[in-house]
Design an enzyme around this catalytic site. Structure first.
Site, PDB file in Angstrom:
ATOM      1  CD  GLU A  54      51.539  28.734  23.492  1.00  0.00           C
ATOM      2  OE1 GLU A  54      50.614  29.494  23.860  1.00  0.00           O
ATOM      3  OE2 GLU A  54      51.804  27.660  24.073  1.00  0.00           O
ATOM      4  CB  CYS A  79      47.615  23.633  25.362  1.00  0.00           C
ATOM      5  SG  CYS A  79      46.927  24.653  24.052  1.00  0.00           S
ATOM      6  NE  ARG A 193      41.996  43.028  50.671  1.00  0.00           N
ATOM      7  CZ  ARG A 193      41.489  43.999  51.412  1.00  0.00           C
ATOM      8  NH1 ARG A 193      40.871  45.028  50.847  1.00  0.00           N
ATOM      9  NH2 ARG A 193      41.605  43.943  52.722  1.00  0.00           N
ATOM     10  CG  ASP A 209      38.760  44.053  60.115  1.00  0.00           C
ATOM     11  OD1 ASP A 209      38.927  44.323  61.311  1.00  0.00           O
ATOM     12  OD2 ASP A 209      39.655  43.683  59.347  1.00  0.00           O
TER      13      ASP A 209
HETATM   14 ZN   LIG Z   1      47.666  26.829  24.074  1.00  0.00          ZN
END
Ligand SMILES: [Zn+2]
Length: 313
Positions: A54, A79, A193, A209
């Site tokens: 934002e 938030c 990954r 491996d």
């Molecule tokens: Zn935020």
């Protein structure tokens, strides 16, 4: 034609996705500011610890006076708490943005509806749930982590057409495993990954491996390498990883370890490379049931089949 609200929210998702592999354990978030039917600013959360989507979208607007006549679209609830940055809900209110369209609510304990509530109390018109399913799927790692208090778990293996993961064959003095990958799938595995916080293998796989388990054929961060041994009860270990802030795992083998994740119900997604090769005998691939099917992707002689646990998608 799809409505404009959806189009703007899709743009948020597209922007948010750029943070994959860089923002964890934060969620991936993208935001666009729309005024007079045009996007006048957009941004996304680029890296953990840096500005939220934002803030970047609002700062990208060249004519700040338009903010008072604009709508902010964001794929996750803004938030409401002071974390590494001040609360985004406060910024939206301070900039007098009259309307906010939110994709999915944020269940993170410090937000959990407070962002939406803060905006509404200040008179901001808030719509919640635009493309909710897509928004939740994008942040499947984050949402699993904050609601189930464990990492999002992906099992990944390669197998023959007839369901074997391995058959040791004698080469010179030593044994070597049959390979099912090609250049394309190797690159894709390295990309996968780079998208996860940690990679897990069993002690035998590690020894057998001697793989580097890194992302040398892709850009991005190398995941933390973790070795699971049989002394580790999985639920307890997952709890510890949660406490360490490890948001997601890719479990690459071997089949016994992967089967124990499946049997413990600790699995959200399975990605299987299926080669056209038939082995006739060998080590059997893990067995699972009750998964939602998903179209396979083909790369030469190998197809990649992704399956999600039915609760997720
Ligand atoms: Zn935020």
């Amino acid at each position: 034609m799809e409505n404009w609200d959806n189009i703007y929210m899709r743009r948020c998702l597209e922007l948010a996705r750029k943070g994959l592999g860089y923002v964890a354990p934060n969620p991936m978030v993208g935001a666009v500011v729309v005024s007079g039917g045009r996007i006048i600013g957009e941004g996304y959360h680029r890296r953990f610890g840096e500005a939220h989507a934002e803030v970047n979208a609002i700062n990208a607007v060249h004519r700040p006076e338009l903010l008072r006549k604009s709508t902010l679209y964001v794929n996750l609830e803004p938030c409401a708490h002071y974390g590494k940055t001040p609360p985004c809900a406060e910024l939206i209110i301070a900039k007098q943005i009259p309307k906010v369209v939110v994709g999915a609510a944020d269940p993170f304990a410090k937000v959990d509806g407070r962002g939406i509530e803060m905006l509404r109390k200040a008179g901001v018109e808030v719509t919640v749930g635009m493309l909710k399913a897509e928004c939740e799927t994008l942040n499947k790692r984050f949402l699993t982590f904050v609601t189930q208090h464990r990492p999002y778990i992906i099992l990944k293996w390669a197998q023959s057409a007839d369901g074997f993961v391995d058959r040791l064959r004698q080469v010179g003095d030593g044994q070597t495993a049959v390979r099912f990958s090609n250049d394309f799938t190797t690159q894709l595995v390295h990309k996968m990954r780079a998208e996860e916080a940690a990679i897990v293998v069993g002690t035998r796989t590690m020894a057998l491996d001697q793989s580097q388990l890194n992302v040398r054929h892709w850009h991005g961060n190398n995941p933390i390498r973790l070795t699971a041994d049989s002394t580790k009860p999985l639920p307890q270990w997952m709890k510890e990883l949660y406490e360490q802030g490890i948001q997601s795992l890719i479990v690459e083998g071997g089949p016994t370890l992967q089967q124990s994740f499946i049997d413990a119900g600790l699995c959200d997604e399975v990605r299987v490379e299926v080669s056209d090769v038939r082995l006739g005998e060998g080590v059997k691939a893990p067995v699972f049931a009750g998964w939602s099917p998903h179209p396979a992707l083909r790369f030469g002689e190998i197809k990649i089949q992704t399956k999600y646990f039915a609760d997720i998608q």
